[in-house]
Scaffold this active site. Structure first.
Site, PDB file in Angstrom:
ATOM      1  NE  ARG A 298      50.771  49.406  32.307  1.00 17.92           N
ATOM      2  CZ  ARG A 298      49.701  50.101  32.704  1.00 17.92           C
ATOM      3  NH1 ARG A 298      48.704  49.480  33.291  1.00 17.92           N
ATOM      4  NH2 ARG A 298      49.582  51.396  32.444  1.00 17.92           N
TER       5      ARG A 298
ATOM      6  CG  ASP B  66      39.493  44.987  31.642  1.00 17.66           C
ATOM      7  OD1 ASP B  66      39.618  45.226  32.861  1.00 17.66           O
ATOM      8  OD2 ASP B  66      39.445  45.898  30.781  1.00 17.66           O
TER       9      ASP B  66
ATOM     10  CB  CYS C  69      44.574  44.971  32.505  1.00 19.88           C
ATOM     11  SG  CYS C  69      42.809  45.280  32.641  1.00 19.88           S
TER      12      CYS C  69
ATOM     13  CG  HIS D  41      45.266  50.578  28.972  1.00 22.69           C
ATOM     14  ND1 HIS D  41      46.274  51.490  29.187  1.00 22.69           N
ATOM     15  CD2 HIS D  41      44.999  50.036  30.200  1.00 22.69           C
ATOM     16  CE1 HIS D  41      46.574  51.510  30.489  1.00 22.69           C
ATOM     17  NE2 HIS D  41      45.825  50.634  31.114  1.00 22.69           N
TER      18      HIS D  41
ATOM     19  CD  GLN E 109      47.350  46.420  31.396  1.00 20.25           C
ATOM     20  OE1 GLN E 109      47.229  47.332  32.195  1.00 20.25           O
ATOM     21  NE2 GLN E 109      47.928  45.287  31.723  1.00 20.25           N
TER      22      GLN E 109
ATOM     23  NE  ARG F 155      44.284  55.537  33.334  1.00 22.06           N
ATOM     24  CZ  ARG F 155      44.326  54.367  33.981  1.00 22.06           C
ATOM     25  NH1 ARG F 155      43.578  54.182  35.048  1.00 22.06           N
ATOM     26  NH2 ARG F 155      45.087  53.385  33.555  1.00 22.06           N
TER      27      ARG F 155
END
Ligand code: CP
Ligand code: NVA
Length: 310
Positions: free
Chosen positions: A292, A224, A264, A128, A131, A101
């Site tokens: 996830r 988001d 998310c 991402h 996700q 990340r």
């Protein structure tokens, strides 16, 4: 997706669907996979904070019989303490996979280039992918897999999450309405990049003038945060710029009755989404968060099992 999972852009439709099939099996019978990655280790290099990505990868490795090692911002210091090249080469001698990340997407590309082991993008400023895979797996559970009959409305910032959702929609033939304030649209180059795939699958990827236009008759309403990690200094300006881009009961009311509301997470309740939308009967937000774990277990099994050490 060859050795790595960097972006949905590099995955074929079949690879995406294979991840979903394996996820379904793992979610249904987790015990059958409890030794799938026995003896394997995963390094988690996180230059930004995380709840879901960190916990779900750690727990996922444990449930697959393997082990995860967290390396936070103070430990590795990519490019400061040592080069990405040297980090990649060293970790390749210890562990079987890396989740990274980071800020710049080029860091993920560089890590993948120099690592002999799979590198999984755990969020960059550009994308991402884990996700988006979990999101569409969740959509499939709620609305079925006739993707060409599904329209997702994305309300808010044209950011990393939005980019990955555009990639996956274009590959699967899902329609995607985007409503962002002027200046916050997804990159034009990305929209150009996905157009051959979208032509092939007949996915309609549309920039809409307003949130209302995007949400009308949609099957999925997605949002988001207005300011992503690393954009904290812009937060006040963004609050002004995004004030007409909130997912609330009025907006959800424009979508299909059966629509699902997605985010998310982490959410800034009262900004991009109201309590009533995130906690309401249409919300699939915590199913998304749960998925996830299952989707990433499928990704780990797919990528790490392939690895043959010499
Ligand atoms: N959605 C997501 O990636 O959450 P975290 O930032 O908590 O990992
Ligand atoms: N766009 C958000 C996603 C968090 C999971 C960010 O980058 O901070």
């Amino acid at each position: 997706m060859n050795k790595d999972l960097i972006s949905i852009g590099e995955m074929s439709r079949k690879e995406i669907l294979d991840i979903f099939s394996l996820t379904e099996k793992i979610k249904k019978s987790p015990g059958k996979y409890s030794r799938a990655l026995k003896g394997k280790s995963l390094a988690l290099i996180f230059e930004k904070p995380s709840n879901r990505t960190y916990v779900s990868f750690s727990v996922g490795m444990y449930q697959l019989g393997g082990n995860a090692i967290y390396l936070g911002p103070e430990q590795i210091k990519l490019g400061v303490r040592e080069t990405i090249h040297d980090v990649a080469q060293t970790l390749s001698r210890y562990v079987d996979g890396i989740v990274l990340r980071t800020f710049g997407h080029e860091n993920v590309l560089e890590m993948a280039k120099f690592a002999d082991i799979p590198v999984i993008n755990g969020l960059s400023d550009y994308s991402h992918p884990c996700q988006a895979l979990a999101d569409v797996f969740t959509i499939r559970e709620h609305l079925g897999d006739t993707f060409e009959k599904i329209t997702m409305a994305y309300i808010g910032d044209g950011n990393n999450v939005c980019n990955s959702l555009i990639f996956i929609s274009s590959k699967l033939g899902m329609h995607f309405n985007i409503a962002t304030p002027r200046g916050y649209e997804p990159d034009e180059s990305l929209l150009k990049k996905i157009s051959p795939a979208a032509r092939e699958t007949k996915a309609r990827i549309r920039l809409c003038a307003t949130s209302e236009e995007a949400a009308k008759d949609a099957d999925v309403i997605y949002t988001d945060v207005w300011a992503s990690m690393g954009q904290e200094r812009e937060a006040e300006k963004r609050k002004q710029d995004f004030k007409d881009y909130q997912v609330n009961d009025r907006l959800v009311g424009l979508a299909k009755k059966s629509c699902i509301v997605m985010h998310c997470l982490p959410a800034h309740r009262g900004e991009e989404i109201t309590d009533s939308a995130i906690d309401g009967k249409n919300s699939a937000v915590f199913d998304q968060a749960e998925n996830r774990l299952h989707v990433q277990k499928a990704i780990l099994v797919t990528l790490l099992k392939r690895l043959i050490r010499h």
